[in-house]
Motif scaffolding. Structure first.
Motif, PDB file in Angstrom:
ATOM      1  N   VAL A  79      -4.940  -2.732   6.728  1.00  0.00           N
ATOM      2  CA  VAL A  79      -6.319  -2.463   6.304  1.00  0.00           C
ATOM      3  C   VAL A  79      -6.348  -3.297   4.953  1.00  0.00           C
ATOM      4  N   THR A  80      -7.462  -4.252   4.844  1.00  0.00           N
ATOM      5  CA  THR A  80      -7.668  -4.719   3.663  1.00  0.00           C
ATOM      6  C   THR A  80      -8.573  -4.349   2.932  1.00  0.00           C
ATOM      7  N   ILE A  81      -8.545  -3.824   1.721  1.00  0.00           N
ATOM      8  CA  ILE A  81      -9.547  -3.091   0.845  1.00  0.00           C
ATOM      9  C   ILE A  81      -9.863  -3.933  -0.504  1.00  0.00           C
ATOM     10  N   PHE A  82     -11.061  -3.820  -1.085  1.00  0.00           N
ATOM     11  CA  PHE A  82     -11.290  -4.238  -2.199  1.00  0.00           C
ATOM     12  C   PHE A  82     -11.672  -3.134  -3.068  1.00  0.00           C
ATOM     13  N   ASN A  83     -11.183  -2.757  -4.106  1.00  0.00           N
ATOM     14  CA  ASN A  83     -11.458  -2.063  -5.178  1.00  0.00           C
ATOM     15  C   ASN A  83     -12.045  -2.775  -6.377  1.00  0.00           C
ATOM     16  N   GLU A 139     -10.557   1.305 -12.430  1.00  0.00           N
ATOM     17  CA  GLU A 139      -9.301   2.217 -12.531  1.00  0.00           C
ATOM     18  C   GLU A 139      -8.770   2.263 -11.007  1.00  0.00           C
ATOM     19  N   GLU A 140      -7.662   2.380 -10.867  1.00  0.00           N
ATOM     20  CA  GLU A 140      -6.844   2.705  -9.464  1.00  0.00           C
ATOM     21  C   GLU A 140      -7.492   3.511  -8.683  1.00  0.00           C
ATOM     22  N   ARG A 141      -7.470   3.496  -7.444  1.00  0.00           N
ATOM     23  CA  ARG A 141      -7.798   4.546  -6.733  1.00  0.00           C
ATOM     24  C   ARG A 141      -6.876   4.986  -5.412  1.00  0.00           C
ATOM     25  N   THR A 142      -6.792   6.227  -5.293  1.00  0.00           N
ATOM     26  CA  THR A 142      -5.812   6.486  -4.215  1.00  0.00           C
ATOM     27  C   THR A 142      -6.370   6.660  -2.897  1.00  0.00           C
ATOM     28  N   VAL A 143      -5.964   5.970  -1.921  1.00  0.00           N
ATOM     29  CA  VAL A 143      -6.746   6.085  -0.561  1.00  0.00           C
ATOM     30  C   VAL A 143      -5.909   6.489   0.522  1.00  0.00           C
ATOM     31  N   ASP A 144      -6.527   7.511   1.387  1.00  0.00           N
ATOM     32  CA  ASP A 144      -5.605   7.840   2.647  1.00  0.00           C
ATOM     33  C   ASP A 144      -6.299   6.948   3.750  1.00  0.00           C
ATOM     34  N   VAL A 145      -5.387   6.717   4.631  1.00  0.00           N
ATOM     35  CA  VAL A 145      -5.805   6.008   5.864  1.00  0.00           C
ATOM     36  C   VAL A 145      -5.364   6.710   6.917  1.00  0.00           C
ATOM     37  N   ALA A 146      -6.272   7.009   7.807  1.00  0.00           N
ATOM     38  CA  ALA A 146      -6.058   8.365   8.873  1.00  0.00           C
ATOM     39  C   ALA A 146      -6.048   7.309  10.190  1.00  0.00           C
ATOM     40  N   ILE A 147      -5.093   7.326  10.661  1.00  0.00           N
ATOM     41  CA  ILE A 147      -5.019   6.603  11.965  1.00  0.00           C
ATOM     42  C   ILE A 147      -4.500   7.868  13.101  1.00  0.00           C
ATOM     43  N   ILE A 189      -4.581   1.819  -4.562  1.00  0.00           N
ATOM     44  CA  ILE A 189      -5.139   0.525  -4.895  1.00  0.00           C
ATOM     45  C   ILE A 189      -5.470   0.241  -6.269  1.00  0.00           C
ATOM     46  N   PRO A 190      -4.824  -0.927  -6.809  1.00  0.00           N
ATOM     47  CA  PRO A 190      -4.825  -1.184  -8.234  1.00  0.00           C
ATOM     48  C   PRO A 190      -6.549  -1.573  -8.647  1.00  0.00           C
ATOM     49  N   ALA A 191      -6.851  -1.108  -9.899  1.00  0.00           N
ATOM     50  CA  ALA A 191      -8.143  -1.527 -10.264  1.00  0.00           C
ATOM     51  C   ALA A 191      -8.315  -3.043 -10.167  1.00  0.00           C
ATOM     52  N   ARG A 192      -9.838  -3.045  -9.789  1.00  0.00           N
ATOM     53  CA  ARG A 192      -9.932  -4.547  -9.676  1.00  0.00           C
ATOM     54  C   ARG A 192      -9.521  -5.508  -8.755  1.00  0.00           C
ATOM     55  N   ALA A 193      -9.085  -5.112  -7.622  1.00  0.00           N
ATOM     56  CA  ALA A 193      -8.025  -5.811  -6.771  1.00  0.00           C
ATOM     57  C   ALA A 193      -8.378  -5.886  -5.405  1.00  0.00           C
ATOM     58  N   LEU A 194      -7.881  -6.845  -4.579  1.00  0.00           N
ATOM     59  CA  LEU A 194      -7.989  -7.127  -3.291  1.00  0.00           C
ATOM     60  C   LEU A 194      -6.683  -6.664  -2.951  1.00  0.00           C
ATOM     61  N   ALA A 195      -6.429  -5.676  -1.832  1.00  0.00           N
ATOM     62  CA  ALA A 195      -5.039  -5.110  -1.421  1.00  0.00           C
ATOM     63  C   ALA A 195      -5.273  -4.903  -0.034  1.00  0.00           C
ATOM     64  N   THR A 196      -4.091  -5.225   0.674  1.00  0.00           N
ATOM     65  CA  THR A 196      -3.542  -5.163   1.977  1.00  0.00           C
ATOM     66  C   THR A 196      -2.744  -3.915   2.289  1.00  0.00           C
ATOM     67  N   VAL A 197      -2.804  -3.011   2.979  1.00  0.00           N
ATOM     68  CA  VAL A 197      -2.186  -1.953   3.334  1.00  0.00           C
ATOM     69  C   VAL A 197      -1.798  -2.046   4.634  1.00  0.00           C
ATOM     70  N   VAL A 198      -0.318  -2.352   4.726  1.00  0.00           N
ATOM     71  CA  VAL A 198       0.029  -2.579   6.093  1.00  0.00           C
ATOM     72  C   VAL A 198       1.030  -1.288   6.499  1.00  0.00           C
ATOM     73  N   ILE A 199       0.356  -0.688   7.832  1.00  0.00           N
ATOM     74  CA  ILE A 199       0.749   0.809   7.917  1.00  0.00           C
ATOM     75  C   ILE A 199       1.661   0.393   9.648  1.00  0.00           C
ATOM     76  N   PRO A 200       2.941   0.808   9.530  1.00  0.00           N
ATOM     77  CA  PRO A 200       3.667   0.627  10.753  1.00  0.00           C
ATOM     78  C   PRO A 200       3.269   1.434  11.809  1.00  0.00           C
TER      79      PRO A 200
END
Length: 622
Positions: A562-566, A570-578, A606-617
């Motif tokens: 899941v690639t996310i742009f914040n 401020e940082e954000r806590t994100v839950d990814v439900a699968i 997810i850090p502030a002002r950031a593009l992040a990729t969450v890799v979930i096994p």
């Protein structure tokens, strides 16, 4: 092309610098006088050697390192040509690791780990014993947002991310020292590298980004013609373009290549020159141009450089290119060329795909204004081609990002669901006086939201930026864009700066292989962060969404990306439900306010002002 307004590894040193290998002096008074003198001389020599080594270590500057494939570059207050890698944190022991890789608009690079929420099988907790309430562990404070992902809802298959190897890019790479060039190409294209580019676009002939005057493969003196293509040759590409392509293919043998011409030879145009004009003699001109393209594909194949796809004209609605090759190609002319090219490819035994259009998501206002009086501006150019007599030969549609929105691709998909959609060009650009920090921030924000996330969410299977490499002045080039940026900048001293495009492409390319599938995902209603860009804030000239734009892909190995742009401050806590593939009715291991009991929840910051990729096994089997 009109764009939008590291130290080095010295190896294992197992010996001490003080160990010269000389015999040790035991200090015995019984030692012979000559032997004693030799030992003293040896000891003095050893001390001198040590002194030289110490001085060398203190004053000889080591070259900057290149980011290791397994480590993200570290943060730096001042962007350096090669960001230094920071040590990756050790993954937690126990259940499958959730990785979070992030690049901030402030050029900070982090690797962290998420955790499983409310699932005793995954978060390290123990199952409730008899007599307990039977409730699952408390997941803790509510997240800022919950993103639901359903790997079963397959959309398009993902192909690759990449860039264009223009003549400018090839010339800059060719001028680098061989070892540095090899290291850079390995970094960009290796299947196990930090970026993993899987596709390149090349020009057939010159474009606006050339180091020398533009050319085609069949240039003749003014007033002459070559309908039989007797003077046709692609040998000019042997200067830099094909040698660099061969080096890249040696690193990435499965690389896909798409080719696009900027102009046919001048003798095939009513303008008599490479800039502007239209094809002459309708069907005869179209047939000659189709044969010209087949010859180019055949000569590349003979050089063991197979071309996977081709478009018949770069930006066919850019009628007045600014000093560089171009062609005004109305819909009917493109249909004629494609309907001639398709059978010619078949007869030549070539399986090269044909992509129509190769221009903006929507007609640029300047191109609409330049429409000749009495002619159709062709606001729906790609649809018009797909409805024409050329349709049986069209495999897909190629887009650029310089006008309109990515949602235009979804509209086309609704009418033509079998057409592949590729974004084949999208350059970073900037104001003439922008600082390097502003350029990086704005480019990362725009390309993350629009090019990467926006394109993949709107049915594109392939995403490319523009130049692979440019110099510090955004060139070399002739006409066209003065403020374009490449995936990397090759500095005058041969060092390399990795630009925002590098990290935007890596946010998907590194984690999703060819054959992954884009799947449905959405922000759960009621999350404190919405799924639509409301309350946008501005950073420089780039609008930054205050929501959480994202895209999800299911990998063949069962993992989810899941690639996310914040864009928030401020940082954000994100839950990814699968959904759990193996969970059955009545499973109550997950207690989460936004999802049901048959769902695994991965929590990431997810850090502030950031593009992040969450890799979930993949969810472990019971």
């Amino acid at each position: 092309m009109t764009p939008p307004t590291q130290g080095t590894d010295d190896g294992d040193d197992t010996g001490s610098p003080h160990d010269t290998g000389a015999p040790h002096d035991t200090g015995s008074p019984l030692a012979p006088h000559g032997t004693r003198r030799r030992e003293v001389v040896t000891a003095i020599a050893a001390v001198l050697v040590v002194a030289v080594l110490v001085v060398t270590a203190l004053f000889v500057r080591q070259p900057p390192p290149v980011p290791a494939p397994s480590e993200p570059p570290a943060a730096s207050d001042t962007p350096s040509p090669s960001p230094t890698p920071s040590p990756s944190p050790s993954p937690p022991a126990g259940p499958p690791v959730i990785e979070v890789w992030a690049t901030s608009m402030d050029r900070e690079f982090t690797t962290t780990f998420g955790r499983w929420v409310g699932d005793s099988a995954l978060d390290g907790g123990e199952a409730p014993e008899a007599g307990d309430t039977g409730e699952a562990p408390d997941p803790g404070p509510a997240p800022d947002a919950t993103i639901t992902v359903d790997p079963a809802t397959a959309r398009q298959s993902f192909n690759a991310v990449g860039a264009a190897l223009t003549h400018s890019s090839a010339a800059l790479l060719a001028a680098m020292p061989a070892e540095q060039r090899a290291a850079l190409l390995e970094e960009l294209f290796a299947p196990d590298g930090p970026v993993r580019l899987g596709i390149l676009r090349i020009p057939f002939g010159g474009s606006d980004f050339v180091a020398e005057p533009a050319y085609t493969y069949d240039d003749v003196p003014d007033g002459e013609t070559d309908w039989g293509l007797e003077r046709f040759s692609t040998r000019a590409d042997d200067a830099t373009l094909r040698p660099i392509l061969r080096q890249i293919l040696a690193v990435a043998p499965d690389l896909h290549i798409i080719a696009s011409p900027w102009s046919p030879p001048a003798w095939l145009k009513d303008s008599g020159e490479l800039a502007g004009g239209r094809l002459i003699e309708a069907d005869r001109g179209a047939n000659a141009y189709a044969r010209y393209l087949v010859r180019a594909l055949q000569e590349y194949a003979a050089e063991e450089i197979p071309i996977a796809a081709v478009t018949v004209q770069n930006e066919p609605q850019a009628r007045n290119p600014d000093g560089y090759p171009g062609l005004d190609m109305p819909v009917e002319d493109q249909a004629w060329v494609i309907s001639s090219l398709g059978p010619a490819l078949r007869d030549a035994g070539l399986s090269t795909q044909i992509f129509a259009y190769d221009h903006n998501w929507a007609l640029h206002p300047a191109d609409a204004a330049s429409t000749p009086e009495g002619e159709d501006p062709a606001y729906e150019y790609p649809s018009d081609v797909l409805r024409s007599f050329a349709a049986p030969w069209v495999d897909g549609v190629a887009y650029h990002c310089y006008s309109g929105e990515a949602e235009r691709m979804s509209r086309l998909h609704e009418s033509f669901p079998d057409a592949e959609l590729w974004v084949t060009e999208c350059s970073g650009s900037h104001g003439a006086d922008d600082s390097s920090a502003t350029i990086f921030a704005n480019t990362l924000a725009w390309q993350a939201q629009n090019l990467v996330i926006g394109s993949l969410n709107n049915w594109a299977s392939t995403v490319l930026t523009w130049n692979l490499a440019l110099n510090a002045d955004g060139g070399p080039h002739i006409g066209g864009c003065d403020t374009c940026t490449g995936v990397v900048t090759v500095e005058s001293d041969g060092s390399v700066t990795r630009n925002a495009e590098y990290y935007a492409l890596a946010s998907v390319g590194r984690y999703a292989p060819r054959g992954a599938t884009v799947v449905e995902s959405s922000v759960v209603a009621g999350s404190t962060v919405g799924s639509s860009p409301e309350g946008d804030s501005a950073v420089g000239d780039s609008a930054v969404s205050d929501s959480l734009p994202h895209v999800a892909l299911a990998n063949p190995d069962g993992s989810t990306v899941v690639t996310i742009f914040n864009g928030a401050g401020e940082e954000r806590t994100v839950d990814v439900a699968i959904p759990k593939a193996t969970a059955g009715p009545g499973d109550e291991s997950t207690q989460h306010p936004d999802v049901d009991a048959t769902t695994s929840v991965a929590r990431a910051t997810i850090p502030a002002r950031a593009l992040a990729t969450v890799v979930i096994p993949a969810h472990p089997q019971p």
